[in-house]
Write a protein that holds these residues in place. Structure first.
Motif: not given
Length: 339
Positions: A15-21, A60-62
């Motif tokens: 997970p992160g900004p879309m610019a980080t793919s 946060p991812p489950r």
């Protein structure tokens, strides 16, 4: 026999900004449905802001490597041994609510959206950014055959959540409703409210969104921080911007209600009691939906047949669709279709 079915699917990698793919496309084996489940071929999947929050880490991812997507229109390929309401070939929709315990006081009192053990499509279980997925048949909706898949998909979250947010706003008959933000959910909610006799004022930052609002019948459309042309009986905040909470509260008439529709909201600034809350103004949050909400909204949508403003993307462009959503390039709702 479905154990050997391999499908293309997007997963949230890091997970992160879309610019980080943060999304990655993979090939994965689709499990066979268990007793209460159905295997679905995905025909369309709406792109929701919640998917963006998950990809960028606001939620946060489950579970690791989860496939997003919870506005799924599909065709049943196989059913579990206990499934009686669906059969192969049926057209179905899977939405955000994917499961509840069924026995807690919330479930037993008609508030299953508040179940502490509730599970969600594209967060707890793999969703619709894929060619196939498996879902619990008890949380699936039967869909009409005479409605295009790309127009049906947004109804399954944007529409249903907007419907619940409208209920929570306690808008009186013929009342004045303000909508803050005008994306996928708001453009459907506006049409529902107008069909029910409301006067709708839209407050949103995008010029294209304001034009769309007027095309769909809004009485006015102005910048997000502007004052509507008249006091509001109710307002719904769709934008995930906590700084708009005091703005919306200040626009309410006496006894008005602000309903906050998002699953994620940035911090709310300090409120002034006299200006924002006094004279019995109310703030309410919206948490997911019940299956009853889903059935009621889909029946209403069939009656009023809202205009769904769709931007179409191939399933292989899911990362681009989320990037466009993040940067305000989606006017209406983005929908993924099979490549």
């Amino acid at each position: 026999m479905t154990d050997d079915l391999v499908t293309q699917a997007w997963v949230v990698d890091t997970p992160g900004p879309m610019a980080t793919s943060p999304l990655r496309r993979v090939r994965r084996t689709v499990p066979s449905p268990t007793a209460e489940e159905i295997l679905v071929e995905v025909l369309a999947c709406g792109v929701c802001r919640t998917d963006l929050h998950l990809a960028e880490g606001d939620l946060p991812p489950r579970r690791p490597q989860c496939t997003p997507g919870h506005e799924i229109v599909g065709r049943v390929l196989a059913v579990g041994a206990a499934v009686r309401d669906f059969q192969p070939g049926d057209r179905v929709g899977a939405a955000w609510l994917a499961g509840t315990c069924g026995v807690c006081r919330y479930c037993r009192s008609g508030h299953e959206n508040l179940c502490p053990k509730s599970r969600y499509t594209g967060w707890d279980i793999d969703g619709g950014y894929a060619g196939h997925t498996v879902v619990d048949a008890r949380y699936v909706y039967r869909l009409p055959e005479d409605w295009p898949e790309d127009e049906l998909a947004p109804l399954l979250c944007a529409g249903i959540i907007g419907y619940r947010a409208l209920l929570r706003a306690d808008l009186p008959p013929g009342g004045r409703l303000g909508l803050y933000g005008f994306g996928a959910s708001a453009h459907l909610t506006a049409q529902l409210a107008i069909a029910q006799g409301a006067t709708v004022h839209v407050l949103t930052r995008g010029e294209n969104a304001r034009r769309l609002a007027l095309e769909l019948g809004a009485a006015s459309a102005g910048p997000a921080t502007a004052s509507p042309p008249e006091p509001l009986d109710a307002a719904i905040l769709f934008a995930p911007a906590g700084e708009l909470v005091p703005v919306a509260l200040a626009a309410l008439d006496r006894g008005g209600t602000l309903s906050i529709a998002g699953i994620h909201l940035s911090d709310i600034p300090t409120l002034n009691y006299a200006r924002h809350l006094f004279q019995e103004r109310t703030v309410r949050s919206v948490t997911a939906n019940t299956r009853a909400d889903g059935r009621a909204y889909l029946a209403e949508a069939a009656r009023i047949r809202p205009r769904v403003h769709v931007q179409r993307y191939g399933m292989g462009q899911a990362d681009r669709a989320l990037t466009d959503l993040a940067t305000g390039q989606v006017n209406g709702v983005a929908v993924l279709l099979p490549d």
